[in-house]
Design an enzyme around this catalytic site. Structure first.
Site, PDB file in Angstrom:
ATOM      1  N   THR A 157      35.050  61.576  44.156  1.00 52.87           N
ATOM      2  CA  THR A 157      36.154  62.472  43.830  1.00 52.87           C
ATOM      3  C   THR A 157      37.386  61.843  44.464  1.00 52.87           C
ATOM      4  OG1 THR A 157      35.892  63.825  45.812  1.00 52.87           O
ATOM      5  CG2 THR A 157      34.658  64.530  43.871  1.00 52.87           C
ATOM      6  N   HIS A 158      38.510  61.977  43.807  1.00 56.84           N
ATOM      7  CA  HIS A 158      39.745  61.277  44.236  1.00 56.84           C
ATOM      8  C   HIS A 158      39.509  59.769  44.298  1.00 56.84           C
ATOM      9  CE1 HIS A 158      41.299  65.257  45.671  1.00 56.84           C
ATOM     10  NE2 HIS A 158      40.003  65.431  45.917  1.00 56.84           N
ATOM     11  N   SER A 279      39.606  34.194  29.577  1.00 54.36           N
ATOM     12  CA  SER A 279      41.044  33.975  29.650  1.00 54.36           C
ATOM     13  C   SER A 279      41.341  32.571  29.149  1.00 54.36           C
ATOM     14  CB  SER A 279      41.511  34.134  31.101  1.00 54.36           C
ATOM     15  OG  SER A 279      42.718  33.426  31.299  1.00 54.36           O
ATOM     16  N   LYS A 285      37.619  34.149  34.476  1.00 54.33           N
ATOM     17  CA  LYS A 285      37.740  35.531  33.997  1.00 54.33           C
ATOM     18  C   LYS A 285      36.631  35.943  33.023  1.00 54.33           C
ATOM     19  CE  LYS A 285      40.629  38.161  34.860  1.00 54.33           C
ATOM     20  NZ  LYS A 285      41.887  38.363  34.226  1.00 54.33           N
ATOM     21  N   GLU A 292      38.818  48.175  27.229  1.00 57.47           N
ATOM     22  CA  GLU A 292      40.269  48.384  27.346  1.00 57.47           C
ATOM     23  C   GLU A 292      40.861  48.822  26.000  1.00 57.47           C
ATOM     24  OE1 GLU A 292      42.158  45.088  29.859  1.00 57.47           O
ATOM     25  OE2 GLU A 292      40.131  44.388  29.472  1.00 57.47           O
TER      26      GLU A 292
END
Ligand code: ARG
Length: 462
Positions: A157-158, A279, A285, A292
């Protein structure tokens, strides 16, 4: 070229302007529904004695031929004739086949109700497919839960460590929101289950059409209440776009979770090479592009919803051409949602849980609630227990240590209620085992939830 309304005008419309306002390119997708709606309308006119038996038979033969042709070869439904919309396309094709009988089909009917009935038939046909696609994604979450076995992980949480849970429990949380999305589509389907025909352009129809029979023929459970409302109503569009927006919000949040959890910082799951991208510059990468993109495309679907509500809000009662914008929003939303569900499914299929990493992360100070519960078990009021453990956590944070490094003397320095059994009571596994409720991360609850979710998937797929 003659249009459905040419008689009123001295000349042809401006060609460029007409093409710009034509919706055929978009609403050709309603082809099947438009023909089916017209088949039912022709039968209704015949039953009402408005069409002769010969005319009705000719129309039916023509429409069936058109339907067969269009279903066998979608390129048949092409804009080479410059039709204004799918309704004009079907009527022109019909007249070219059966002549004057075809020119009688539109008796007592308006395109305003026709487009409304088409869209409802379309949604009734397509929403179950979206529900099955959602079930496919839920099935991948369950399969991933199986691969995770009894691995633990922290819940957050948070975005701060909260309490240990089974990895399966985390995955089931996303199943829960996706299942609500499928259920919400049931509500949209219920809303769509209302026959608009009989409304005419706005005031109803003057022919003795058996509207209840028409509803039955087309598979509608109810008849619309008011013809003026039908003419200008597109609530079903808003409801679908809202259901889809929430569905996309859920997919977006799930994507965000897996973007985080597959990162070098977390390493809770490993992305399959085939669902990642590299990448052009940085050789190391391994990017989660599909996730996304799902997160990004949620903005597009929410945009359709807000755009549509904005389009509707200023319209006077009855049909207005603005309403034609509805279909682009519906179709793009449907395509985007299904596409995203499939993308998420294939990413999920390729995920490997890193049980050692998640389990290690599930131990440490996130067991503080269990320490407090231990003291409650020894009779201390929870508020006092919270304070004792809070002070203990403060000390451990300062010393960069954790509960499992405390000696019994150190435990007891904070409360005489601590006994030797605290070492076995305060572990990640003990923490999940202690949970009781059916929605909790207790081993029995998680096993039951997995079994129940599997049943749900199976029921939706058949
Ligand atoms: N293409 C139109 C639409 O999608 C069909 C309804 C046309 N009605 C009219 N009164 N012009 O809204």
């Amino acid at each position: 070229m003659a249009h459905l309304w040419s008689g009123r005008f001295a000349g042809d419309p401006d060609a460029e302007l007409f093409a710009w306002g034509s919706s055929f390119r978009v609403d050709r997708r309603l082809f099947e529904d438009d023909v089916r709606g017209s088949l039912a309308w022709a039968a209704g006119l015949a039953r009402a004695g408005v069409l002769t038996r010969e005319d009705a038979e000719a129309i039916e033969r023509g429409l069936r031929e058109i339907l067969e042709k269009g279903l066998a070869d979608p390129s048949f439904v092409s804009d080479e004739h410059g039709d204004e919309d799918i309704h004009a396309f079907v009527e022109r094709e019909l007249v070219s086949r059966v002549g004057d009988a075809g020119r009688r089909l539109h008796t007592g009917r308006s395109r305003n109700e026709q487009v409304a009935v088409d869209l409802r038939l379309y949604l009734k046909r397509r929403l179950p497919e979206i529900q099955r696609t959602i079930a496919g994604t839920v099935a991948e979450l369950v399969a991933l839960a199986d691969r995770a076995g009894d691995a633990l992980m922290p819940s957050y949480t948070h975005l701060r460590r909260a309490q240990p849970v089974f990895v399966a429990h985390f995955l089931l949380s996303h199943c829960a929101s996706l299942r609500r999305d499928a259920a919400r589509l049931d509500a949209v389907l219920h809303e769509a289950d209302e026959l608009p025909l009989g409304s005419g352009a706005i005031a109803g129809t003057s022919y003795p059409i058996d509207v209840a029979g028409l509803a039955k023929d087309l598979g509608f459970g109810r008849i619309a209440r008011n013809s003026i409302d039908v003419s200008g109503d597109r609530d079903i569009v808003s409801s679908f776009l809202h259901a889809a927006s929430l569905g996309m919000v859920h997919l977006s949040r799930m994507s965000e979770d897996f973007i985080l959890f597959t990162s070098e910082e977390f390493r809770f799951f490993e992305l399959a090479d085939r669902t990642a991208t590299g990448s052009s510059l940085m050789p190391q990468k391994k990017n989660p592009d599909p996730l996304e993109l799902v997160r990004g495309k949620s903005g597009r679907v929410i945009g359709h919803l807000t755009g549509w509500l904005t389009t509707m809000k200023g319209l006077p009662a009855g049909y207005n051409k603005d309403l034609q914008e509805d279909k682009e929003a519906v179709f793009d939303t449907e395509d985007t949602w299904i596409g995203c569900l499939r993308a998420v499914s294939s990413v999920l299929e390729g995920l490997t849980p890193n049980a050692d990493v998640t389990t290690r992360a599930a131990s440490g100070l996130l067991l503080a609630t269990d320490v407090a519960d231990y003291l409650v078990g020894k009779g201390l009021p929870f508020r006092d227990a919270h304070e004792v453990v809070g002070a203990l956590v403060r000390k451990l944070v300062e010393e960069k240590r954790s509960f499992d490094e405390l000696s019994l003397a150190e435990w007891r320095a904070h409360s005489p209620l601590f006994g030797d059994d605290v070492r076995t009571a305060v572990t990640p596994l003990a923490s999940v085992r202690k949970k009781h409720t059916p929605q909790s991360t207790s081993p029995a609850a998680v096993a039951a939830a997995l079994a129940e979710t599997r049943e749900w998937v199976a029921s939706l797929r058949t």
